[in-house]
Design an enzyme around this catalytic site. Structure first.
Site, PDB file in Angstrom:
ATOM      1  N   ARG A   1      -9.197  77.893 -42.133  1.00 47.86           N
ATOM      2  CA  ARG A   1     -10.567  78.738 -42.553  1.00 47.86           C
ATOM      3  C   ARG A   1     -11.765  78.263 -43.015  1.00 47.86           C
ATOM      4  NH1 ARG A   1      -7.661  82.651 -41.398  1.00 47.86           N
ATOM      5  NH2 ARG A   1      -8.166  83.535 -43.520  1.00 47.86           N
ATOM      6  N   THR A   2     -11.406  78.906 -43.761  1.00 47.14           N
ATOM      7  CA  THR A   2     -12.418  78.418 -45.337  1.00 47.14           C
ATOM      8  C   THR A   2     -12.721  76.809 -45.104  1.00 47.14           C
ATOM      9  OG1 THR A   2     -11.347  80.141 -46.792  1.00 47.14           O
ATOM     10  CG2 THR A   2     -12.735  78.625 -47.606  1.00 47.14           C
TER      11      THR A   2
ATOM     12  N   LYS B   1      -0.528  60.573 -60.169  1.00 49.09           N
ATOM     13  CA  LYS B   1       0.031  59.680 -60.944  1.00 49.09           C
ATOM     14  C   LYS B   1      -0.632  60.483 -62.851  1.00 49.09           C
ATOM     15  CE  LYS B   1      -0.712  55.661 -58.715  1.00 49.09           C
ATOM     16  NZ  LYS B   1      -1.926  54.411 -58.264  1.00 49.09           N
TER      17      LYS B   1
ATOM     18  N   ARG C   1     -11.505  74.436 -53.303  1.00 49.91           N
ATOM     19  CA  ARG C   1     -10.385  74.731 -53.212  1.00 49.91           C
ATOM     20  C   ARG C   1      -9.380  74.710 -53.925  1.00 49.91           C
ATOM     21  NH1 ARG C   1      -9.732  79.935 -49.548  1.00 49.91           N
ATOM     22  NH2 ARG C   1      -7.150  80.243 -48.977  1.00 49.91           N
TER      23      ARG C   1
ATOM     24  N   HIS D   1     -13.110  85.037 -54.515  1.00 48.81           N
ATOM     25  CA  HIS D   1     -13.264  83.689 -53.057  1.00 48.81           C
ATOM     26  C   HIS D   1     -14.503  84.166 -52.642  1.00 48.81           C
ATOM     27  CE1 HIS D   1     -12.953  81.830 -49.869  1.00 48.81           C
ATOM     28  NE2 HIS D   1     -12.039  83.037 -49.168  1.00 48.81           N
TER      29      HIS D   1
END
Lengths: 323, 323, 323
Positions: free
Chosen positions: A67-68, A97, A118, A147
């Site tokens: 959604r975000t 790595k 995110r 958020h």
């Protein structure tokens, strides 16, 4: 008048990172919401917007969130911008790595005008913004941290309905202990005067005593209730949330509380009113009956979701200096 | 003059595949770098570029590589083009059902104007270019084979600083045995005269005798050294690389050599000079101290990374006949 | 004349969902194909199309399918539109946390102008279209259910060659029992008169008796054959398919039938003719020899694939009311 106010907020946010709700003073919110309203008119306008024409925004999602992610991707494109989309870089070669977050961020800032990140770790968005020396960073959720765009869209949704963020009476239901969006909502309302929240949750999912006192101290009135019968009938909004299964070590405990407070047609009829709105940050897993979905007071699907896109459009335009 | 020379390189590369550094004669490089410089001005220009307007480039990555992927994606969009992005097609249905690389490539060429392919098998990009009959193909790395755009951005970064690719003195550090980017850099410098490279690596990670003799034969002077004390103080560039953990069967062996040669502030002070640049192909896992990152000679984050995007912009414009 | 007919089909499909081949009457197909032909001219035209300028189409693929995904992504971009691309949302947080398809669809419709959905469950596209109240939905394949754009591109490919969909003689080879594309093709040809299909498959992979009778009843003539020798030499098209390994519980049984009917140069020479076309829905795993690929009658790679993009461009333009 509106224009000059937006210019002043623009001057403040151009080139800046959006990391926390704390960055927004009440006047900032007022101006942001005024700009967000304009974005609502721009989106889906027959005439395509070119506000971000030539801008590239990198969406780097260490933790998938459909959604975000979709909301930011659409926000950029609604304004005529382009995205570079990197999902799960930790399974990609460089990070696998052993590349540090610092190097990854500094690589991606080389390609774009802004970064939306995110990440599953608290504080990672702040770190990313420290590393990125040439482009602004937006926090799209850093684990149990912040958020901010979710918090802003919730406040905007309330403001859009009542044209104010003070003198509000709200009911918050669900997992009040863990719900990040609830904590942000309380924080946001603390910035304004004379707000009261009734908190309805199983005993085990109440605010910690420390949080309770902290918020009270900031000026909001909090009232913990234990039964639907205590819901005030004149609330402006109900804000319901999911009991977060993933927080429970003991699934029996989860089963005991998960369906304790469900918004049903009957509950809304008995304790709601005509002017209120019913909000939910989503995802929902049963705590609001689906037969309420088409009720005009139910804004969680549709208006609240769309507001997320408009808020993100406004923030992107601000930090990229395009308004 | 510059324009006509670019037209001549354009005539040469329009519709062509970019598979190997070997395709580029010294004059081609000169012209490519001149075009790349123009791309640098176009990227992040306030006025959006429309050079690839209407063009669709398919990025098909069998092996994830966030940096190369993001760089190509951004390169297309900086020029106003669009991408079709396919990652890990081998886990997708068609390939999983047994579709050959040939069929996959021929399907995707039907949708676009150019294909950028990353694949884990040596020779796969060449194969893809053989299969694609109507659109050019760019090799974005084929296993331990070639990664021409990386090689070109390294050479461009040196050329940008010194305005030449001959008469250079460089120091190469790290995993010289396995480092694909080092081999490409040596190859590239072999195209020009009077270049000398000091090779600093653990004994077990030196060039094979065959490679050493092959390169020497091409005209470059190679000097293997065993200690930092042998680094010449008048080098034009240092090119450092990661010791590639994934190449070691014996992790004890890896632990023994991985931190053998680290670029520290002290090393740079003792053996560096003011005019040199410090390069690294990334990812880095400790072989350059992070407190050097903001030193203006450290170009690995920022300039070298951005040059990768500019080179890719130039190549895309060339093969699509848009310059 | 053509214009007004397209206007009439537009009036019919604007804002509508595309869920099944059944929605298309013969006249609709005629008009759709006329529009598809225009799209063919628009794609790869030197002048970029702006038909979908300002439109955002969400591609939500619960089941990865590189070809269908890439084709839709390219179709949107060929017309100047933008995509929001969500792959494997079931592994994303919201869906993983228990979000229903209904909520997911209603979230994504908030961000865009149309949704293209691929899902592993039969009926899911129909469900999605019921949930989405404000934007049209295109079914990009719902498990063993329907895949209307594939069916339409197959019919278009035949129509493009012969300028009719009646009075055709075809040969269908492969897994006729399970092949979704074959069933759709038969259904499509049933809409028109005097079509005959020879069905060549191993005994165990024939149509069920019920399906056979059902189709016959719709007016198509079906003739089951057991050997290549029974192929009529004057067929208009051969439509070959893969024997679907994933349908077999007993892999020995699969091995027995998988290579039973292979299109070879010899077979084409002995039983084909100059005017026919050879089609395949892809992916192919050996049932057509690759040395036929460059035969101009082999349309499966190239023309048939490209037609899929043109059909999708036409459908997108129709449902978004842009033609």
């Amino acid at each position: 008048m509106a224009k000059s106010l937006i210019n002043s907020i623009n001057g403040k946010f151009k080139g800046k990172d959006i990391l926390s709700l704390d960055q927004f003073a009440p006047l900032d919110l007022k101006m942001l919401f005024s700009l967000t309203k304009k974005m609502k008119n721009i989106a889906f306008n027959a005439k395509p917007s070119r506000i971000l024409d030539g801008n590239i925004v990198t969406l780097i999602f260490y933790e998938p969130s459909s959604r975000t992610f979709g909301s930011f991707s659409a926000a950029v494109k609604q304004l005529g911008g382009q995205t570079v989309e990197i999902q799960n870089p930790q399974s990609f070669s460089s990070v696998a790595k052993g590349e540090t977050l610092s190097d990854t961020i500094r690589v991606f800032e080389a390609y774009c005008d802004a970064i939306v990140i995110r990440h599953f770790e608290v504080g990672s968005a702040k770190k990313a913004s420290d590393y990125a020396s040439s482009v602004p960073v937006i926090n799209a959720g850093d684990g149990t941290g912040e958020h901010p765009t979710q918090a802003l869209l919730d406040l905007y949704t309330i403001h859009e309905k009542f044209n104010r963020l003070d003198n509000l009476l709200g009911v918050v239901g669900g997992d009040i202990l863990n719900g990040r969006t609830i904590h942000s909502l309380i924080k946001g309302l603390c910035k304004f005067k004379k707000n009261t929240l009734f908190l309805l949750s199983p005993k085990t999912l109440r605010l910690t005593r420390a949080d309770f006192l902290y918020f009270q101290d900031k000026g909001i009135k909090l009232i913990e209730i234990q039964s639907e019968k205590e819901i005030p009938k004149n609330a402006d909004f109900w804000y319901w949330t999911r009991v977060q299964k993933e927080r429970f070590h003991d699934l029996k405990e989860y089963e005991k509380v998960k369906n304790r407070f469900i918004v049903t047609k009957k509950l809304l009829k008995d304790y709601g009113n005509k002017k209120m709105i019913l909000m939910h940050p989503l995802p929902r897993v049963g705590e609001i009956d689906i037969d309420i979905d088409r009720d005009p007071r139910a804004v969680y699907l549709g208006p609240q979701t769309r507001n997320g896109m408009y808020i993100r459009m406004a923030l992107l335009a601000l930090i990229l200096g395009k308004v």
